[in-house]
Write a protein that holds these residues in place. Structure first.
Motif, PDB file in Angstrom:
ATOM      1  N   ALA A 165       1.823   2.686  -2.907  1.00  0.00           N
ATOM      2  CA  ALA A 165       1.199   3.672  -4.207  1.00  0.00           C
ATOM      3  C   ALA A 165      -0.064   3.507  -4.367  1.00  0.00           C
ATOM      4  O   ALA A 165      -0.723   3.041  -5.378  1.00  0.00           O
ATOM      5  CB  ALA A 165       2.140   3.234  -5.318  1.00  0.00           C
ATOM      6  N   ARG A 222      -7.973   5.931 -10.349  1.00  0.00           N
ATOM      7  CA  ARG A 222      -6.634   6.598 -10.747  1.00  0.00           C
ATOM      8  C   ARG A 222      -6.742   7.467 -11.709  1.00  0.00           C
ATOM      9  O   ARG A 222      -5.511   7.932 -12.310  1.00  0.00           O
ATOM     10  CB  ARG A 222      -5.812   5.380 -11.125  1.00  0.00           C
ATOM     11  CG  ARG A 222      -5.423   4.618  -9.665  1.00  0.00           C
ATOM     12  CD  ARG A 222      -4.347   3.422  -9.735  1.00  0.00           C
ATOM     13  NE  ARG A 222      -4.424   2.598  -8.576  1.00  0.00           N
ATOM     14  CZ  ARG A 222      -3.337   2.625  -7.789  1.00  0.00           C
ATOM     15  NH1 ARG A 222      -2.432   3.733  -7.956  1.00  0.00           N
ATOM     16  NH2 ARG A 222      -3.371   1.682  -6.664  1.00  0.00           N
ATOM     17  N   ASN A 249      -7.112  -0.323  -3.029  1.00  0.00           N
ATOM     18  CA  ASN A 249      -5.730  -0.348  -4.047  1.00  0.00           C
ATOM     19  C   ASN A 249      -6.260  -0.857  -5.443  1.00  0.00           C
ATOM     20  O   ASN A 249      -5.483  -0.119  -6.330  1.00  0.00           O
ATOM     21  CB  ASN A 249      -4.663  -1.047  -3.346  1.00  0.00           C
ATOM     22  CG  ASN A 249      -3.339  -0.745  -4.064  1.00  0.00           C
ATOM     23  OD1 ASN A 249      -3.230   0.440  -4.493  1.00  0.00           O
ATOM     24  ND2 ASN A 249      -2.653  -1.727  -4.267  1.00  0.00           N
ATOM     25  N   ARG A 250      -6.934  -1.774  -5.477  1.00  0.00           N
ATOM     26  CA  ARG A 250      -7.270  -2.483  -6.681  1.00  0.00           C
ATOM     27  C   ARG A 250      -8.371  -1.695  -7.676  1.00  0.00           C
ATOM     28  O   ARG A 250      -8.320  -1.485  -8.709  1.00  0.00           O
ATOM     29  CB  ARG A 250      -7.995  -3.946  -6.396  1.00  0.00           C
ATOM     30  CG  ARG A 250      -6.816  -4.787  -5.843  1.00  0.00           C
ATOM     31  CD  ARG A 250      -7.318  -6.108  -5.803  1.00  0.00           C
ATOM     32  NE  ARG A 250      -7.111  -6.734  -7.062  1.00  0.00           N
ATOM     33  CZ  ARG A 250      -7.905  -7.703  -7.660  1.00  0.00           C
ATOM     34  NH1 ARG A 250      -8.885  -8.150  -6.744  1.00  0.00           N
ATOM     35  NH2 ARG A 250      -7.733  -8.308  -8.651  1.00  0.00           N
ATOM     36  N   TYR A 251      -9.275  -1.096  -6.709  1.00  0.00           N
ATOM     37  CA  TYR A 251     -10.490  -0.358  -7.541  1.00  0.00           C
ATOM     38  C   TYR A 251     -10.774   0.928  -7.318  1.00  0.00           C
ATOM     39  O   TYR A 251     -11.550   1.739  -7.996  1.00  0.00           O
ATOM     40  CB  TYR A 251     -11.560  -1.192  -7.140  1.00  0.00           C
ATOM     41  CG  TYR A 251     -11.417  -2.848  -7.917  1.00  0.00           C
ATOM     42  CD1 TYR A 251     -11.373  -3.055  -9.015  1.00  0.00           C
ATOM     43  CD2 TYR A 251     -11.689  -3.579  -6.698  1.00  0.00           C
ATOM     44  CE1 TYR A 251     -11.229  -4.299  -9.625  1.00  0.00           C
ATOM     45  CE2 TYR A 251     -11.308  -4.820  -7.046  1.00  0.00           C
ATOM     46  CZ  TYR A 251     -11.254  -5.405  -8.370  1.00  0.00           C
ATOM     47  OH  TYR A 251     -11.026  -6.712  -9.026  1.00  0.00           O
ATOM     48  N   PHE A 299       0.812  -1.177  -0.109  1.00  0.00           N
ATOM     49  CA  PHE A 299      -0.040   0.213   0.120  1.00  0.00           C
ATOM     50  C   PHE A 299       0.789   1.537  -0.136  1.00  0.00           C
ATOM     51  O   PHE A 299       0.441   2.314   0.634  1.00  0.00           O
ATOM     52  CB  PHE A 299      -1.131  -0.184   1.231  1.00  0.00           C
ATOM     53  CG  PHE A 299      -1.907  -1.221   1.267  1.00  0.00           C
ATOM     54  CD1 PHE A 299      -2.511  -1.821  -0.026  1.00  0.00           C
ATOM     55  CD2 PHE A 299      -1.863  -2.034   2.379  1.00  0.00           C
ATOM     56  CE1 PHE A 299      -3.000  -2.850   0.162  1.00  0.00           C
ATOM     57  CE2 PHE A 299      -2.673  -3.160   2.505  1.00  0.00           C
ATOM     58  CZ  PHE A 299      -3.151  -3.652   1.411  1.00  0.00           C
TER      59      PHE A 299
END
Lengths: 542, 141
Positions: free
Chosen positions: A161, A243, A238-240, A159
């Protein structure tokens, strides 16, 4: 207070060495500024308008006298003799040189402090209730849970980035003094019907340009699954988390777009999987940490009497002390908001004095509040007059806790490269104008941000001020009706903004509406909630 | 391949990696490349046939690949896990912890810097995919 063992110390020392090497490589041109930026941010170092700014973590708000002395020494040695306490219970130095930062971090490590993950797209310093361990209304001291999470979140390899910054807050009482529901994860330690202790998870709150109050996604996570549950929340984010647009990258947007129910479903699925991965420290670790937060040896049989013959002292006692769980004690709040001063600033001399008073009167422990003041959590009532006398002599005796002069303000355009407008002069002018009526106005929380990022918590002010840029001119919007307390609410904008002089007049007018309309015992916020925004609009724009 | 930093003894796969979509349609390749938006879990039913998983980092600031790597290691994948793209020396220690055992950066690492980066942490606070015992385990056995 928590004490580092050999492992904690080795980790912080390793971090100092790592950053020293990164700074060297940056100065030698071996890494670009773009590559260096996330590295320096995760060590608390921002590049601001005039210089580097270093943000030092104050985990769950707690400091010892040795740590406060060290913070004062840093202000003297590496800055211009002062520091700025922030709304995230941290301290910032505004005039730092890049090449000095490894030495500053090494100085901090000597007193078990650091600047790890105080900025950047990672899990930030864990905040907590500044009356933890002192207040009678808490279920248990929340800070051991925060320390458990401090260790888990420090250098978490998955975790580092994230889509955006991530703030966690842990409290353990019904009363919310830490704006818990305005965090990415807010945790309230609770007891269930069977009398077991666990954690209620509120996820997806925040201020910034899209303020949201966090929904409760799980009312009871058992204590031996706390870290695992956090990890599940973070992995889904972090995955979803988005960005594609930094303004939509906070977890609040993910929770909002998925809906709390769907986000929760995904977290629960990840949680079920992660429970098989041996990532939860045993309860023995929580117990080990908790021993460091055992209550100090409070004296018994103390007098509850306070000699109120000095009216200035009596006023300070009435406004700046709060009840304590131990008979004969109070928590005393040192205001960093002298009339016309810079909210949250303290000189090195003041910090040294606070450190001495911390040691002398408060079992060697003080706290930083998110309202940018300092708390001495455990003060004998019998010591209050001596304490106040020392504070008065150092310009720290302002009797204005939660009053109109106790303004939260971000650094604003005087320092910050993100700001659109200055915050500090507006805070100073409001304080000067309205402090004479402080007693009459009662509890009134004024919060000022110099841009939409809301570091000054303007959404959560009974009166909020937001600085914006209007065709190159500073302009200030007025918001009414926010609260960061247990009755969390978000302020509403009254209408067109004002110039710098105009916003001070506007705040004064809002207080006049309150004084004219209030009924017995109503605070500003209560009157606003009863009568609504229209009478205020009429006074401001009619 | 000259710039490949690898912590494995087996022979590297000698053919290019295919996309996740292509792999799922016709899974006779032994190498697949995961992009940041791909769901690593889609590969879990097919791990037996895989010898190389490349995880692409188009920008070093996008951390989705860290989760992808851990997820596959947690699912039992033991083949090569290679970080490719905008991979910087200062990410090496975290990437190793997440289960990467090979690195093919756009710009080659300095050997000494890479060595130092991998030795950053005397201990670790968390369980991750590298088998290191977290500090809490050292404290409590």
């Amino acid at each position: 207070m928590y004490k580092y063992d050999q492992y904690d110390q080795a980790m912080v020392d390793a971090r100092v060495a790592e950053f020293r090497d990164q700074v060297r490589r940056r100065i030698e041109g071996r890494i670009t500024e773009d590559q260096f930026k996330p590295l320096r941010l995760q060590n608390g170092l921002y590049l601001q308008l005039h210089a580097y700014m270093l943000r030092v973590a104050v985990p769950y708000s707690t400091l010892s006298s040795a740590q406060m002395h060290a913070l004062a020494d840093i202000a003297d040695k590496y800055d211009r003799g002062y520091g700025h306490f922030t709304t995230r219970q941290n301290i910032q130095y505004n005039w730092i040189k890049l090449e000095d930062t490894p030495d500053i971090l090494a100085d901090l490590a000597k007193v078990e402090m650091h600047a790890i993950q105080t900025s950047g797209n990672c899990i930030r310093n864990i905040s907590s209730d500044h009356y933890a361990g002192a207040t009678a209304d808490e279920l248990i001291d929340p800070r051991p849970y925060a320390e458990l999470l401090r260790q888990w979140s420090s250098f978490h390899p998955e975790f580092l980035a994230l889509p955006r910054k991530f703030k966690i807050c842990v409290i353990a009482s019904e009363a919310d003094r830490a704006a818990m529901k305005l965090h990415d994860i807010g945790i309230r330690i609770v007891k269930n019907d069977s009398g077991e202790i666990g954690a209620a998870f509120y996820v997806g709150g925040g201020m910034g340009r899209t303020p949201m109050i966090a929904p409760c996604i799980n009312p009871f996570v058992p204590l031996d699954q706390l870290v695992t549950y956090c990890e599940a929340c973070l992995r889904v984010y972090n995955r979803y988390g988005r960005r594609d647009n930094k303004y939509k990258a906070r977890i609040k947007i993910l929770v909002h777009e998925l809906g709390a129910a769907e986000y929760t479903r995904q977290v629960e699925e990840e949680f079920a999987h992660l429970q098989t991965q041996d990532i939860e420290p045993p309860l023995a670790e929580l117990e080990r940490i908790s021993t460091y937060f055992a209550p100090p040896a409070f004296e018994t049989g103390l007098s509850e009497e306070i000699d109120r013959s000095d009216p200035d002292f009596a006023l300070w006692v009435d406004t700046n002390t709060v009840p304590h769980k131990a008979p004969g004690y109070v928590s005393a709040v040192i205001s960093l908001k002298p009339v016309g001063g810079i909210p949250g600033d303290a000189s090195a001399e003041q910090m040294h004095l606070i450190a001495d008073l911390t040691k002398q009167y408060s079992f060697d422990e003080c706290r930083v509040t998110h309202t940018q003041n300092i708390v001495l959590p455990h003060v004998k009532k019998a010591d209050l007059h001596a304490l106040w006398t020392a504070l008065e002599a150092a310009g720290l005796g302002a009797a204005n806790l939660d009053r109109v002069g106790d303004i939260i303000a971000c650094p604003g355009l005087d320092y910050c490269s993100l700001a659109n407008a200055r915050s500090i002069p507006v805070a100073q002018k409001i304080s000067e104008r309205l402090s004479p009526r402080s007693a009459e106005l009662g509890e009134l929380k004024v919060k000022i941000s110099g841009c939409i990022n809301a570091c000054g918590h303007h959404h959560a002010g009974h009166i909020g001020v937001l600085g914006v840029d209007k065709k190159g001119v500073e302009n200030y919007q007025l918001l009414l009706g926010g609260s960061e307390a247990d009755d969390t609410s978000l302020g509403k904008i009254t209408g067109p903004g004002f110039d710098e002089a105009g916003i001070v007049d506007a705040v004064e007018k809002a207080t006049e509406v309150y004084l004219a309309q209030r009924t017995d015992g109503e605070r500003f916020l209560d009157t606003y909630r009863r009568i609504g925004i229209n009478p205020f609009k009429e006074a401001l724009y009619g | 391949m000259a710039d490949l930093l690898r912590f494995r003894d087996d022979e590297p796969v000698d053919h290019p990696a295919v996309t996740v979509d292509a792999y799922l349609e016709q899974s006779n390749a032994a190498a697949v490349r995961i992009e940041p938006g791909d769901d690593a879990r889609a590969l879990i039913p097919h791990l037996d046939g895989l010898r190389l998983v490349e995880i692409n980092f188009p920008a070093f600031t996008d951390g989705r690949g860290y989760s992808a790597a851990r997820i596959l290691r947690e699912a039992g994948y033991t083949g090569e896990m290679r970080a490719v793209g905008d991979v910087l020396v200062d990410q090496l220690s975290a990437m190793r912890r997440c289960g990467f055992d090979a690195f093919e950066p756009d710009k080659p690492f300095d050997e000494e810097e890479a060595k130092a980066a991998l030795a950053t942490w005397p201990q670790v606070y968390q369980t991750a995919a590298d088998g290191r015992a977290p500090i809490w385990k050292l404290r409590h056995g």
